[in-house]
Design an enzyme around this catalytic site. Structure first.
Site, mmCIF file in Angstrom:
data_model
loop_
_atom_site.group_PDB
_atom_site.id
_atom_site.type_symbol
_atom_site.label_atom_id
_atom_site.label_comp_id
_atom_site.label_asym_id
_atom_site.label_seq_id
_atom_site.Cartn_x
_atom_site.Cartn_y
_atom_site.Cartn_z
ATOM 1 N N GLN A 197 0.827 -1.217 0.000
ATOM 2 C CA GLN A 197 0.000 0.000 0.000
ATOM 3 C C GLN A 197 0.859 1.264 0.000
ATOM 4 O O GLN A 197 0.452 2.293 -0.551
ATOM 5 C CB GLN A 197 -0.984 0.003 1.170
ATOM 6 C CG GLN A 197 -0.384 -0.060 2.544
ATOM 7 C CD GLN A 197 -0.237 -1.490 3.052
ATOM 8 O OE1 GLN A 197 -0.076 -2.426 2.273
ATOM 9 N NE2 GLN A 197 -0.290 -1.657 4.362
ATOM 10 N N ASN A 225 9.681 -6.696 1.221
ATOM 11 C CA ASN A 225 9.351 -8.112 1.083
ATOM 12 C C ASN A 225 8.805 -8.413 -0.314
ATOM 13 O O ASN A 225 8.796 -7.563 -1.203
ATOM 14 C CB ASN A 225 8.375 -8.547 2.182
ATOM 15 C CG ASN A 225 7.035 -7.819 2.091
ATOM 16 O OD1 ASN A 225 6.656 -7.279 1.050
ATOM 17 N ND2 ASN A 225 6.305 -7.801 3.192
ATOM 18 N N GLN A 270 24.729 -12.528 6.620
ATOM 19 C CA GLN A 270 23.671 -12.381 5.613
ATOM 20 C C GLN A 270 22.516 -13.325 5.882
ATOM 21 O O GLN A 270 21.353 -12.970 5.683
ATOM 22 C CB GLN A 270 24.235 -12.600 4.214
ATOM 23 C CG GLN A 270 25.178 -11.504 3.757
ATOM 24 C CD GLN A 270 24.561 -10.129 3.880
ATOM 25 O OE1 GLN A 270 24.972 -9.329 4.717
ATOM 26 N NE2 GLN A 270 23.582 -9.830 3.054
ATOM 27 N N HIS A 273 19.506 -12.100 7.995
ATOM 28 C CA HIS A 273 18.448 -11.234 7.481
ATOM 29 C C HIS A 273 17.112 -11.952 7.350
ATOM 30 O O HIS A 273 16.069 -11.387 7.680
ATOM 31 C CB HIS A 273 18.836 -10.698 6.092
ATOM 32 C CG HIS A 273 19.715 -9.496 6.122
ATOM 33 N ND1 HIS A 273 19.261 -8.236 6.398
ATOM 34 C CD2 HIS A 273 21.045 -9.357 5.900
ATOM 35 C CE1 HIS A 273 20.249 -7.370 6.339
ATOM 36 N NE2 HIS A 273 21.353 -8.022 6.042
ATOM 37 N N GLU A 339 24.666 -10.262 -5.252
ATOM 38 C CA GLU A 339 24.485 -8.956 -4.624
ATOM 39 C C GLU A 339 25.765 -8.529 -3.898
ATOM 40 O O GLU A 339 26.260 -7.425 -4.090
ATOM 41 C CB GLU A 339 23.322 -9.045 -3.635
ATOM 42 C CG GLU A 339 23.048 -7.761 -2.879
ATOM 43 C CD GLU A 339 21.990 -7.951 -1.796
ATOM 44 O OE1 GLU A 339 21.485 -6.926 -1.298
ATOM 45 O OE2 GLU A 339 21.677 -9.106 -1.438
ATOM 46 N N HIS A 340 26.276 -9.404 -3.036
ATOM 47 C CA HIS A 340 27.526 -9.147 -2.310
ATOM 48 C C HIS A 340 28.539 -10.224 -2.685
ATOM 49 O O HIS A 340 28.241 -11.414 -2.591
ATOM 50 C CB HIS A 340 27.301 -9.207 -0.800
ATOM 51 C CG HIS A 340 26.232 -8.304 -0.283
ATOM 52 N ND1 HIS A 340 24.948 -8.753 -0.006
ATOM 53 C CD2 HIS A 340 26.248 -6.979 0.016
ATOM 54 C CE1 HIS A 340 24.228 -7.748 0.444
ATOM 55 N NE2 HIS A 340 24.987 -6.655 0.466
ATOM 56 N N ASP A 373 27.294 -2.661 4.642
ATOM 57 C CA ASP A 373 25.920 -2.447 5.087
ATOM 58 C C ASP A 373 25.773 -1.135 5.837
ATOM 59 O O ASP A 373 24.692 -0.538 5.845
ATOM 60 C CB ASP A 373 25.478 -3.596 5.994
ATOM 61 C CG ASP A 373 25.067 -4.828 5.210
ATOM 62 O OD1 ASP A 373 24.864 -4.725 3.988
ATOM 63 O OD2 ASP A 373 24.954 -5.905 5.826
ATOM 64 N N GLU A 427 14.855 5.051 -45.125
ATOM 65 C CA GLU A 427 13.937 4.522 -44.118
ATOM 66 C C GLU A 427 12.481 4.755 -44.498
ATOM 67 O O GLU A 427 11.587 4.468 -43.698
ATOM 68 C CB GLU A 427 14.239 5.168 -42.765
ATOM 69 C CG GLU A 427 15.604 4.743 -42.198
ATOM 70 C CD GLU A 427 15.807 5.205 -40.762
ATOM 71 O OE1 GLU A 427 14.968 5.994 -40.253
ATOM 72 O OE2 GLU A 427 16.791 4.763 -40.147
ATOM 73 N N HIS A 432 10.788 13.455 -42.903
ATOM 74 C CA HIS A 432 11.973 13.795 -42.124
ATOM 75 C C HIS A 432 12.963 14.572 -43.009
ATOM 76 O O HIS A 432 13.496 15.612 -42.611
ATOM 77 C CB HIS A 432 12.657 12.527 -41.594
ATOM 78 C CG HIS A 432 11.959 11.890 -40.435
ATOM 79 N ND1 HIS A 432 10.698 11.393 -40.526
ATOM 80 C CD2 HIS A 432 12.386 11.660 -39.165
ATOM 81 C CE1 HIS A 432 10.344 10.876 -39.353
ATOM 82 N NE2 HIS A 432 11.356 11.030 -38.503
#
Length: 445
Positions: A197, A225, A270, A273, A339-340, A373, A427, A432
């Site tokens: 939301q 999430n 990690q 988490h 990612e890491h 981090d 073209e 043009h």
């Protein structure tokens, strides 16, 4: 065959190292089913149609309350900063200083290119007008994410910055440390809205009582999430987003010079988490693999979040990968595109130059992911699920738009006029060419 007590083993010794093979065999978090998308789609449509009322109903359902006002009052932000633990405040201020220093160094300037006399193209980098930064709640509190999102937006020159974060059950406000971080950064627009939301509110905005109406934003950034990620995926037709993030991940390349206790500690950091977090070790040393596995069991059992860590380390997304050589290990790390990426190998700085797919690369035993981090100066909002092969870490450029200004004189247009007409005819877009020819024939050029 090597056996491990705490972590499952992937033995790639003697295997092909092509990208297709590696992508199918490496441990990886499941990107998830379409369930979050289907759950979030009607919610977003409702927010777009009914605005604040739909946000309030979603807040009552998912956040546990729908306050009279969603925007956090300025005095609440100031009070949170005033009550902040001095040690935490000092740490946040140092983090802000370091991230801002790096962001300022990354800020691009205008590039003016003169192609010929009177033919100039200038590339500009323009800040977004308004951005929405999402700061998750849930299992942990993330004032560091306030810093990582807000600082590059501010350095980029964004004029209007808003933060949304889930309200806490006891106060109805975002966590006090998140509020304090916003105040330290000078961000005075903070909304106590969580989950999908919040993403819908940022994308579509809503009317409300005086001071409690939310203007839509141009860009939304920040982790969350699966439902937050799904919402960001669905609203990107209307606003820019940084990425659709998956669970956090670390991949460590280590050899027999590595300290197994250090390696295990970083994998655990990690895994802490999320039960879905991915923790992967790649090594050509069987003794190191066994030693790290033993440390994972010992350190994990002592950790505050031992159950969560054990679930992450035992999941299909985590494991120890055995390879034939460092060369093979580098191929695995690049195929994983994590990612890491941590490098616990001899001459780690040289190896780092060969890691081409990694959100952030940490060199040697004294550059753990935990440093990144919080206080390395780098950004911790990074691409996940293999998207580091094409995605970017969050930074100043995430909040900039590239625009070009074209300034040609009559003589400069005359020089290329006939060639433009030729390309336009090739073209089958004769109008043009005519837009140039009319100037040639009128003597304007």
């Amino acid at each position: 065959m090597t056996t491990l007590a705490s972590t499952h083993l992937v033995d790639l010794r003697g295997s092909a190292l092509d990208k297709r093979t590696l992508r199918t065999r490496l441990p990886r978090a499941d990107a998830g089913s379409g369930a979050p998308l289907e759950a979030v789609r009607p919610l977003l449509a409702d927010i777009r149609a009914r605005g604040r009322a739909a946000v309030a109903e979603a807040a009552a359902r998912f956040d546990g309350s729908a306050p009279e006002r969603f925007r956090v009052a300025a005095e609440e932000l100031a009070a949170a900063a005033e009550a902040l633990d001095p040690g935490v405040r000092a740490a946040l201020e140092e983090t802000i200083r370091r991230v801002r220093t790096v962001a300022r160094a990354d800020l691009p300037g205008a590039v003016r290119t003169e192609l010929a006399d009177g033919a100039v193209v200038t590339t500009r980098h323009l800040p977004a007008e308004r951005v929405g930064l999402y700061v998750p709640g849930g299992r942990a509190v993330y004032p560091s994410s306030v810093v990582m999102n807000a600082v590059p937006a501010q350095v980029a020159g964004v004029g209007s910055v808003a933060i949304a974060s889930p309200p806490q059950p006891d106060t109805g406000l975002p966590h006090a440390t998140v509020l304090a971080a916003a105040h330290l950064l000078g961000v005075d627009e903070v909304w106590g809205i969580g989950g999908a939301q919040a993403i819908g509110a940022f994308a579509y905005g809503f009317d409300g009582p005086a001071g409690d109406g939310l203007e839509p934003v141009d860009i939304i950034t920040g982790p969350g999430n699966a439902y937050v990620a799904a919402a960001k995926a669905l609203v990107r037709e209307h606003v820019g987003i940084d990425a659709v993030a998956g669970p956090t991940e670390i991949i460590v390349l280590a050899d027999d010079t590595a300290d197994p206790a250090f390696v295990a500690a970083d994998l655990i950091s990690q895994a802490e988490h999320d039960p879905l977090a991915a923790a992967v070790l790649v090594t050509d040393s069987e003794p190191l693999a066994a030693a790290v596995d033993a440390e994972l069991g010992a350190q994990g059992a002592r950790a505050r979040h031992a159950e969560r860590i054990a679930e992450s380390l035992s999941g299909a997304q985590s494991g120890i990968v055995l390879v034939d050589s460092q060369e093979a290990g580098i191929a695995v790390v690049n195929a994983y595109a994590g990612e890491h990426v941590e490098l616990h190998v001899a001459d780690a700085a040289a190896v780092a130059g060969r890691i081409v797919n990694g959100g952030a690369v940490f060199i040697g035993p004294h550059s753990p992911v935990a440093l990144g981090d919080y206080m390395a100066g780098s950004n911790h909002v990074l691409p996940t699920l293999g998207t580091a092969a094409f995605g970017d870490c969050l930074g100043v450029s995430s909040f900039l738009r590239v625009s070009q200004v074209i300034d040609y004189s009559a003589a400069a247009l005359r020089e290329v006029g006939e060639r433009i007409i030729a390309l336009a005819e090739a073209e089958d877009l004769p109008a043009h060419g005519e837009a140039v020819r009319i100037r040639l024939e009128a003597g304007e050029v």
